[in-house]
Design a protein around this motif. Structure first.
Motif, mmCIF file in Angstrom:
data_model
loop_
_atom_site.group_PDB
_atom_site.id
_atom_site.type_symbol
_atom_site.label_atom_id
_atom_site.label_comp_id
_atom_site.label_asym_id
_atom_site.label_seq_id
_atom_site.Cartn_x
_atom_site.Cartn_y
_atom_site.Cartn_z
ATOM 1 N N SER A 13 1.323 -1.376 -0.038
ATOM 2 C CA SER A 13 -0.031 0.332 0.166
ATOM 3 C C SER A 13 0.707 1.562 0.181
ATOM 4 C CB SER A 13 -0.745 0.137 1.263
ATOM 5 O OG SER A 13 -0.500 0.019 2.211
ATOM 6 N N GLU A 14 2.069 1.632 0.560
ATOM 7 C CA GLU A 14 2.900 2.574 0.171
ATOM 8 C C GLU A 14 3.300 2.502 -0.903
ATOM 9 O OE1 GLU A 14 3.478 4.454 3.166
ATOM 10 O OE2 GLU A 14 2.402 3.004 4.427
ATOM 11 N N LYS A 15 3.717 1.608 -1.274
ATOM 12 C CA LYS A 15 3.666 1.998 -3.116
ATOM 13 C C LYS A 15 2.926 2.234 -4.090
ATOM 14 C CE LYS A 15 8.244 -0.642 -3.690
ATOM 15 N NZ LYS A 15 9.015 -2.064 -3.875
ATOM 16 N N CYS A 16 1.904 1.842 -3.881
ATOM 17 C CA CYS A 16 0.399 2.205 -4.674
ATOM 18 C C CYS A 16 -0.263 3.481 -4.685
ATOM 19 C CB CYS A 16 -0.562 1.190 -3.994
ATOM 20 S SG CYS A 16 -1.992 1.175 -5.108
ATOM 21 N N GLY A 36 -8.087 4.772 -2.103
ATOM 22 C CA GLY A 36 -7.617 4.876 -3.491
ATOM 23 C C GLY A 36 -6.171 4.023 -3.347
ATOM 24 N N LYS A 37 -6.338 2.875 -2.770
ATOM 25 C CA LYS A 37 -5.131 1.748 -2.779
ATOM 26 C C LYS A 37 -5.543 -0.062 -3.715
ATOM 27 C CE LYS A 37 -2.407 4.546 -0.398
ATOM 28 N NZ LYS A 37 -0.941 4.769 -1.204
ATOM 29 N N ALA A 38 -5.410 -0.522 -4.334
ATOM 30 C CA ALA A 38 -5.967 -1.635 -4.255
ATOM 31 C C ALA A 38 -5.791 -2.684 -3.230
ATOM 32 C CB ALA A 38 -5.098 -2.139 -5.535
ATOM 33 N N VAL A 39 -6.680 -3.341 -3.301
ATOM 34 C CA VAL A 39 -6.710 -4.650 -2.272
ATOM 35 C C VAL A 39 -7.717 -5.644 -3.430
ATOM 36 C CG1 VAL A 39 -8.074 -5.440 -0.730
ATOM 37 C CG2 VAL A 39 -7.998 -2.842 -0.744
ATOM 38 N N ALA A 40 -6.892 -6.567 -3.459
ATOM 39 C CA ALA A 40 -6.844 -8.098 -3.392
ATOM 40 C C ALA A 40 -7.608 -8.565 -3.312
ATOM 41 C CB ALA A 40 -5.517 -8.609 -4.146
ATOM 42 N N ARG A 41 -9.097 -9.177 -2.823
ATOM 43 C CA ARG A 41 -9.976 -9.819 -2.007
ATOM 44 C C ARG A 41 -9.391 -11.419 -2.444
ATOM 45 N NH1 ARG A 41 -15.476 -9.511 -4.928
ATOM 46 N NH2 ARG A 41 -14.191 -10.037 -7.026
ATOM 47 N N GLY A 42 -8.742 -12.013 -3.124
ATOM 48 C CA GLY A 42 -8.298 -13.406 -3.115
ATOM 49 C C GLY A 42 -8.972 -14.443 -3.455
ATOM 50 N N ALA A 43 -10.297 -13.593 -4.545
ATOM 51 C CA ALA A 43 -11.542 -15.112 -4.120
ATOM 52 C C ALA A 43 -11.814 -15.270 -5.796
ATOM 53 C CB ALA A 43 -12.497 -14.036 -4.387
ATOM 54 N N SER A 44 -11.256 -14.891 -6.293
ATOM 55 C CA SER A 44 -11.665 -15.466 -7.878
ATOM 56 C C SER A 44 -10.260 -15.084 -8.354
ATOM 57 C CB SER A 44 -12.513 -14.902 -8.612
ATOM 58 O OG SER A 44 -12.460 -13.345 -8.381
ATOM 59 N N CYS A 51 -1.414 -8.369 -12.765
ATOM 60 C CA CYS A 51 -1.534 -6.877 -11.743
ATOM 61 C C CYS A 51 0.001 -6.946 -12.098
ATOM 62 C CB CYS A 51 -2.609 -7.074 -10.686
ATOM 63 S SG CYS A 51 -1.861 -9.172 -10.451
ATOM 64 N N GLU A 52 0.279 -8.194 -11.770
ATOM 65 C CA GLU A 52 2.022 -7.450 -11.029
ATOM 66 C C GLU A 52 2.710 -6.978 -12.599
ATOM 67 O OE1 GLU A 52 5.343 -9.956 -9.123
ATOM 68 O OE2 GLU A 52 3.923 -11.031 -9.687
ATOM 69 N N ALA A 53 2.265 -7.463 -13.774
ATOM 70 C CA ALA A 53 2.599 -6.910 -14.587
ATOM 71 C C ALA A 53 2.754 -5.493 -15.468
ATOM 72 C CB ALA A 53 2.674 -8.064 -16.187
ATOM 73 N N ILE A 54 1.230 -5.114 -14.960
ATOM 74 C CA ILE A 54 0.874 -3.802 -15.137
ATOM 75 C C ILE A 54 1.513 -2.702 -14.412
ATOM 76 C CG2 ILE A 54 -1.278 -3.480 -14.277
ATOM 77 C CD1 ILE A 54 -2.260 -2.920 -17.394
ATOM 78 N N CYS A 55 1.149 -2.791 -12.973
ATOM 79 C CA CYS A 55 1.729 -1.764 -12.019
ATOM 80 C C CYS A 55 2.907 -1.308 -12.556
ATOM 81 C CB CYS A 55 1.855 -2.624 -10.426
ATOM 82 S SG CYS A 55 2.441 -1.222 -9.149
ATOM 83 N N PRO A 56 2.997 0.115 -12.660
ATOM 84 C CA PRO A 56 3.681 1.391 -12.580
ATOM 85 C C PRO A 56 4.783 1.196 -12.046
ATOM 86 C CG PRO A 56 1.760 2.560 -11.982
ATOM 87 C CD PRO A 56 1.879 1.345 -12.520
ATOM 88 N N LYS A 57 4.712 0.757 -10.657
ATOM 89 C CA LYS A 57 5.359 1.175 -9.062
ATOM 90 C C LYS A 57 5.868 0.169 -8.750
ATOM 91 C CE LYS A 57 4.605 5.431 -9.718
ATOM 92 N NZ LYS A 57 5.957 5.933 -9.807
ATOM 93 N N GLY A 58 5.766 -1.089 -9.108
ATOM 94 C CA GLY A 58 6.211 -2.233 -8.878
ATOM 95 C C GLY A 58 5.486 -2.717 -7.343
ATOM 96 N N ALA A 59 4.239 -2.199 -7.154
ATOM 97 C CA ALA A 59 3.487 -2.262 -5.996
ATOM 98 C C ALA A 59 2.412 -3.804 -5.562
ATOM 99 C CB ALA A 59 2.578 -1.372 -5.219
ATOM 100 N N ILE A 60 2.845 -5.048 -6.871
ATOM 101 C CA ILE A 60 2.464 -5.838 -6.422
ATOM 102 C C ILE A 60 3.095 -7.303 -6.908
ATOM 103 C CG2 ILE A 60 0.540 -7.627 -7.691
ATOM 104 C CD1 ILE A 60 -0.940 -4.657 -8.399
#
Length: 260
Positions: A13-16, A36-44, A51-60
């Motif tokens: 969340s610091e990088k997001c 204002g922050k991305a949250v993964a539900r982990g359900a589906s 998500c990891e590939a597209i994040c411009p800040k390497g937050a995922i």
């Protein structure tokens, strides 16, 4: 098996910055923007990694994999003409030298298959590299295929001139890779990737449908390979350095295309 059973999306969340790119690209609609922050539900989550590939800040980061991601500025694109020329000039090879394929090239070919897309990110394709057991498998395959061909000659005229010698399946090639997968499309995509990589390393490739069929017909071959009836062989790549050179492209029928 779905990779979601093994992986977990972790968001720093610091990088997001809450840009929402991960949410809009999530195939499983598993990411939300909360305060204002991305949250993964982990359900589906299917563990596709977008998500990891597209994040411009390497937050995922997706946990549960042994390999590491690599940074790049722009996706590598092949030159269209070079690619088309490679496709046009490739030929199925049935004549090989006895030169061994180096282990690092075999690993590169397998890696090309591993990185192929798979339906629902199942990543269920597997491989058997035939080396010490290659001759034994071919001997059994020749025996059962000869019997099948002889039995069918009276019904299938095209079979009457087929010569089933001891090198019928593998053509004395030094390397054979059998590709398995319940999802035939995913395994076929892997096989095509592998063929391109082999050819990029100056190797020739033969797709052996005949040997693939023999695996299904022969319990003895399955026993040699250490697989059960549940294993689904999709194709077999016969690989080696060509001992023949082609000088021109071949004819193909026009593509059957409908524009609607």
């Amino acid at each position: 098996m779905n990779t979601s059973e093994k992986c977990r999306v972790v968001i720093d969340s610091e990088k997001c910055i809450g840009c929402g790119l991960c949410k809009s690209d999530c195939v499983g609609f598993d990411i939300e923007i909360v305060d204002g922050k991305a949250v993964a539900r982990g359900a589906s989550c299917i563990g596709c990694g977008h998500c990891e590939a597209i994040c411009p800040k390497g937050a995922i980061h997706i946990e549960g994999f042994s390999d590491e991601t690599e940074e790049f500025e722009n996706q590598v694109r092949l030159d269209p003409k070079t690619l088309m020329d490679a496709i046009k000039t490739r030929r199925t090879i049935r004549q090989f030298t006895d030169e061994k394929v180096p282990k690092e090239i075999i690993d590169m070919i397998i890696e090309a298959g591993r990185l192929a897309p798979t339906g629902a990110n199942s990543q269920g394709t597997s491989y058997i590299v035939l080396d010490q057991k290659k001759a034994e498998c071919e001997k059994v395959a020749v025996s059962i295929f000869s019997k099948a061909i002889n039995a069918g000659k009276k019904f299938i005229p095209a079979l009457k001139n087929m010569n089933i010698d001891e090198n019928f399946f593998f053509k004395k090639a030094p390397l054979v890779i059998v590709i398995f997968g319940k999802d035939k499309v995913s395994a076929s995509l892997a096989a095509q990737n592998m063929a391109f990589m082999a050819e990029a390393n100056n190797l020739g490739v033969l797709f052996s449908g005949f040997f693939t069929t023999c695996i299904g017909l022969s319990g003895k071959i399955r026993k040699i390979l250490g697989i059960t009836k549940k294993a689904k062989p999709v194709t077999t790549l016969v690989i080696g350095y060509p001992s023949v050179k082609y000088h021109r492209t071949i004819h193909r029928k026009p593509a059957k295309v409908s524009y609607m």
